[in-house]
Design a protein around this motif. Structure first.
Motif, mmCIF file in Angstrom:
data_model
loop_
_atom_site.group_PDB
_atom_site.id
_atom_site.type_symbol
_atom_site.label_atom_id
_atom_site.label_comp_id
_atom_site.label_asym_id
_atom_site.label_seq_id
_atom_site.Cartn_x
_atom_site.Cartn_y
_atom_site.Cartn_z
ATOM 1 N N GLU A 1 3.017 6.502 -10.874
ATOM 2 C CA GLU A 1 4.321 7.051 -11.259
ATOM 3 C C GLU A 1 5.440 6.496 -10.386
ATOM 4 N N GLU A 2 5.068 5.720 -9.379
ATOM 5 C CA GLU A 2 6.054 5.160 -8.455
ATOM 6 C C GLU A 2 7.084 4.317 -9.213
ATOM 7 N N GLY A 3 8.339 4.670 -9.040
ATOM 8 C CA GLY A 3 9.426 3.910 -9.649
ATOM 9 C C GLY A 3 9.745 4.283 -11.084
ATOM 10 N N LEU A 4 8.968 5.170 -11.695
ATOM 11 C CA LEU A 4 9.235 5.513 -13.099
ATOM 12 C C LEU A 4 10.531 6.299 -13.274
ATOM 13 N N ASP A 5 11.014 6.903 -12.175
ATOM 14 C CA ASP A 5 12.254 7.681 -12.251
ATOM 15 C C ASP A 5 13.497 6.794 -12.144
ATOM 16 N N PHE B 1 15.917 1.658 -14.686
ATOM 17 C CA PHE B 1 15.201 0.564 -15.351
ATOM 18 C C PHE B 1 13.899 0.388 -14.598
ATOM 19 N N ASN B 2 12.787 0.756 -15.223
ATOM 20 C CA ASN B 2 11.499 0.732 -14.527
ATOM 21 C C ASN B 2 10.544 -0.291 -15.153
ATOM 22 N N SER B 3 9.317 -0.304 -14.647
ATOM 23 C CA SER B 3 8.313 -1.265 -15.099
ATOM 24 C C SER B 3 8.039 -1.161 -16.603
#
Length: 145
Positions: free
Chosen positions: A26-30, A33-35
């Motif tokens: 979930e890292e960076g999903l917030d 513009f994410n993965s």
């Protein structure tokens, strides 16, 4: 007198393309513009590049953020498979094959389901495209191991 034959336009079959994205953590999903967004953007650009081949993007998003590829128990994947079963998708587009599955047995099961529904899939970063005969041959060779 100059006589022209009427233009014979080739009919291109419309192929409905669904983009599937997945990220294990979930890292960076917030982030704005994410993965998942980056994967989707790249896949959408690929679909657009195939427009002359009849490829059109389906509007639904099939995203699984924070879920491992070691399981098929993913909400986005389950929705995609329901739409495949319902005949709403012709091509599944992924950024990398491991976005679809990390387990060979699950991958094989997904391919069987796709084939049963006349659905092909494309990994845009790995030259893997089962819409072509070479891609299907490569898949069959891989699955034989």
């Amino acid at each position: 007198m100059n006589v022209h034959s009427p233009d014979k336009k080739q009919v291109v079959r419309k192929l409905r393309c669904a983009v599937y994205t997945r990220k294990s953590s979930e890292e960076g999903l917030d982030m704005e513009f994410n993965s998942l967004d980056a994967q989707r953007e790249a896949c959408e650009a690929y679909v657009a590049s195939q427009r002359a081949e009849g490829w059109v993007l389906v509007p639904d998003r099939y995203d699984d953020g924070g879920i491992s590829g070691a399981t098929l128990e993913r909400p986005g994947l389950k929705r995609l498979l329901r739409d495949v079963d319902a005949g709403l998708v012709d091509v599944v587009v992924v950024y990398k094959i491991d976005r679809l599955s990390r387990a060979l047995t699950d991958f094989s099961r997904l391919v069987e389901l796709f084939e049963a529904n006349n659905v092909t899939f494309v990994s845009i970063t790995q030259s893997f495209n089962t819409t072509t005969s070479m891609g299907r041959l490569t898949l069959n060779i891989l699955l034989s191991f």
